[in-house]
Design an enzyme around this catalytic site. Structure first.
Site, PDB file in Angstrom:
ATOM      1  N   CYS A  52       0.721  -1.517   0.408  1.00  0.00           N
ATOM      2  CA  CYS A  52       0.083   0.068   0.108  1.00  0.00           C
ATOM      3  C   CYS A  52       1.148   0.877   0.204  1.00  0.00           C
ATOM      4  O   CYS A  52       1.922   1.012   0.861  1.00  0.00           O
ATOM      5  CB  CYS A  52      -0.758   0.080   1.331  1.00  0.00           C
ATOM      6  SG  CYS A  52      -1.899   1.628   1.323  1.00  0.00           S
ATOM      7  N   CYS A  66      -0.775   5.408   6.943  1.00  0.00           N
ATOM      8  CA  CYS A  66      -1.339   4.481   8.101  1.00  0.00           C
ATOM      9  C   CYS A  66      -0.974   4.209   8.948  1.00  0.00           C
ATOM     10  O   CYS A  66      -0.099   3.446   8.975  1.00  0.00           O
ATOM     11  CB  CYS A  66      -2.940   4.286   7.781  1.00  0.00           C
ATOM     12  SG  CYS A  66      -3.958   5.258   6.493  1.00  0.00           S
ATOM     13  N   CYS A 103      -1.452   0.657  10.336  1.00  0.00           N
ATOM     14  CA  CYS A 103      -1.516  -0.419   9.488  1.00  0.00           C
ATOM     15  C   CYS A 103      -0.016  -0.843   9.603  1.00  0.00           C
ATOM     16  O   CYS A 103       0.899  -0.703   9.196  1.00  0.00           O
ATOM     17  CB  CYS A 103      -2.293   0.194   7.882  1.00  0.00           C
ATOM     18  SG  CYS A 103      -2.509  -0.662   7.240  1.00  0.00           S
ATOM     19  N   CYS A 121     -16.989  -9.718   3.653  1.00  0.00           N
ATOM     20  CA  CYS A 121     -16.395  -8.309   2.421  1.00  0.00           C
ATOM     21  C   CYS A 121     -15.274  -8.602   1.571  1.00  0.00           C
ATOM     22  O   CYS A 121     -14.212  -9.106   2.762  1.00  0.00           O
ATOM     23  CB  CYS A 121     -15.765  -8.058   3.988  1.00  0.00           C
ATOM     24  SG  CYS A 121     -17.545  -8.143   5.647  1.00  0.00           S
ATOM     25  N   CYS A 151     -19.863  -6.998   0.330  1.00  0.00           N
ATOM     26  CA  CYS A 151     -19.170  -5.332   1.090  1.00  0.00           C
ATOM     27  C   CYS A 151     -18.091  -5.750   0.525  1.00  0.00           C
ATOM     28  O   CYS A 151     -17.185  -6.858   1.116  1.00  0.00           O
ATOM     29  CB  CYS A 151     -19.356  -5.220   2.452  1.00  0.00           C
ATOM     30  SG  CYS A 151     -19.073  -3.675   2.694  1.00  0.00           S
ATOM     31  N   CYS A 187     -20.808   1.048   5.461  1.00  0.00           N
ATOM     32  CA  CYS A 187     -20.910   1.155   6.560  1.00  0.00           C
ATOM     33  C   CYS A 187     -19.823   1.944   6.879  1.00  0.00           C
ATOM     34  O   CYS A 187     -18.747   2.064   6.419  1.00  0.00           O
ATOM     35  CB  CYS A 187     -20.117  -0.282   6.586  1.00  0.00           C
ATOM     36  SG  CYS A 187     -19.413  -0.658   7.581  1.00  0.00           S
ATOM     37  N   ARG A 201     -21.267  -3.149  15.069  1.00  0.00           N
ATOM     38  CA  ARG A 201     -20.243  -4.528  14.578  1.00  0.00           C
ATOM     39  C   ARG A 201     -18.899  -4.677  15.687  1.00  0.00           C
ATOM     40  O   ARG A 201     -17.690  -3.650  15.382  1.00  0.00           O
ATOM     41  CB  ARG A 201     -19.158  -4.729  13.110  1.00  0.00           C
ATOM     42  CG  ARG A 201     -18.669  -6.191  13.196  1.00  0.00           C
ATOM     43  CD  ARG A 201     -18.404  -5.701  11.036  1.00  0.00           C
ATOM     44  NE  ARG A 201     -19.764  -5.996  11.017  1.00  0.00           N
ATOM     45  CZ  ARG A 201     -20.263  -5.360   9.581  1.00  0.00           C
ATOM     46  NH1 ARG A 201     -19.144  -4.708   9.393  1.00  0.00           N
ATOM     47  NH2 ARG A 201     -21.204  -5.705   8.438  1.00  0.00           N
TER      48      ARG A 201
END
Length: 406
Positions: A65, A69, A72, A109, A142, A202, A272
């Site tokens: 990526c 962040c 992460c 997901c 999702c 979401c 959740r």
């Protein structure tokens, strides 16, 4: 306790608590914890009974990526030793999803690391959605692919996606402390794009970075305003090799108070428990089912979760039942309104049952693992023991030749 009686009454009426009331929940003592859980549990049961929705995630593309962040394990320059692989083929993703669906999950997901999908990536994911739906009648799908460009949410909807996940993660005022390669406004824009395309939105948060109570309340009130169908609550998994690996600021009691506060502010939304429940709630997980009505089954994106069999036993032993594919997740007033609390009546998921994919360990632009804010912890708070023994990098399931933990 007058505070809890007031919050229950407001939750049963879907009335927004005051900020002071939300902050007071986070400030309650451990002696009052069971009272807090019992009160929020009344609100949870009013709107969701004793059903627990199971979700199963498939990491379509791991690592690699370009975003920075801090929480992460898939971030730019990560030294975490996680699995790294490019896009799974549609049949591979469908096979990976089958394990979770066999374990009782009603939603899959599909997550991919990265800033956001290219149009070619949307084509890939569209084929994967079709492959999963062709093999599994009634399954909800999702997508969680990062920041969306114009038209991409509509294309995912046309391909059969039911929902789109993109988390706010933390308060707007502290967002720049955790990420510099995109903004809080970028995230809000993507959630709005999902709403406008008719996808069930979401969006959730991450706790555990020493953020203030005010930061937690800020992000939850921002989520209430965005009005997603699902609010995943992640607890930071401090993965060795990330900038926040030494941050251990959560106790089981703190996690329960956070979940209770979210339930009071978002009474009729699918709440959740996402990444980090095994690490931070530990043996208190069954109590959290009285607050949240949804969990992930098995492993997360890059870290291991509790065994699927143990999840099912926990749900049964706590007196709850797994929600079936024939049951509608959301309360009737939300499901028939087509999304949100009815304030997004032109969007939402229409007849779809769902919430969103949550962010699993996630939070980042697509998949990233839960983090929080580089805030300042309360100096009076007790020091939390670092449970590094509970953090394990995923070595099975998607992207490997080993069977998943489902």
């Amino acid at each position: 306790m007058d505070l809890l009686n007031t919050l229950v009454d407001k939750g049963l009426r879907r009335e927004l608590p005051t900020r002071e009331e939300a902050l007071a929940v986070l400030a309650t003592s451990d002696d009052d914890l069971l009272d807090v859980v019992a009160a929020a549990g009344k609100v949870r049961r009013q709107w969701f009974g004793r059903r627990v929705k199971l979700n199963y995630l498939v990491n379509l593309k791991s690592g690699l990526c370009p975003e920075d962040c801090n929480y992460c394990s898939q971030r730019l320059g990560s030294t975490t030793g996680i699995l790294k692989y490019t896009w799974l083929k549609p049949d591979e993703a469908s096979q990976a999803a089958a394990a979770g669906l066999a374990g009782g999950a009603k939603r899959v997901c599909l997550v991919a690391s990265g800033r956001g999908p290219t149009d070619r990536d949307v084509d890939r994911v569209s084929k994967t959605i079709k492959a999963i739906k062709d093999e599994n009648e009634g399954v909800e799908v999702c997508a969680c692919l990062g920041l969306l460009s114009d038209g991409q949410a509509e294309r995912l909807r046309e391909a059969g996606a039911d929902a789109y996940n993109h988390n706010l993660n933390t308060s707007e005022s502290t967002y720049a402390d955790i990420t510099t390669t995109h903004t809080y406004a970028d995230r809000v824009d993507t959630v709005n794009k999902a709403h406008a395309a008719g996808l069930s939105a979401c969006s959730g948060l991450i706790a555990g970075m020493g953020e203030s109570d005010e930061d937690l309340v800020d992000v939850v009130y921002s989520l209430r305003e965005l009005d997603p169908d699902s609010v995943p609550v992640n607890f930071l998994i401090p993965v060795e090799g990330t900038p926040l690996a030494k941050e251990w600021n959560l106790t089981p009691q703190r996690c329960l108070r956070i979940l209770a506060m979210v339930r009071f502010v978002c009474p009729d939304v699918e709440v959740r428990i996402a990444g980090g429940r095994e690490v931070h709630l530990r043996t208190m997980q069954p109590l959290a089912l009285h607050l949240a009505n949804s969990i992930f089954l098995g492993d997360y994106l890059t870290t291991e979760g509790q065994a699927g069999k143990a999840d099912l036993e926990m749900i049964a032993d706590a007196g709850f039942e797994v929600e079936g594919t024939d049951q509608v997740t959301l309360p009737e007033h939300r499901a028939t309104a087509g999304g949100g609390c009815g304030s997004h009546e032109s969007a939402g998921c229409g007849s779809h049952e769902g919430a969103g994919c949550g962010s699993h360990e996630s939070a980042g632009c697509g998949s990233h693992e839960g983090g929080g804010v580089c805030g300042t912890a309360d100096p009076a708070a007790p020091v939390t023991e670092a449970r590094t023994d509970l953090v394990a990098v995923r070595r099975r399931g998607a992207g490997t030749d080993l069977a998943p933990n489902a």
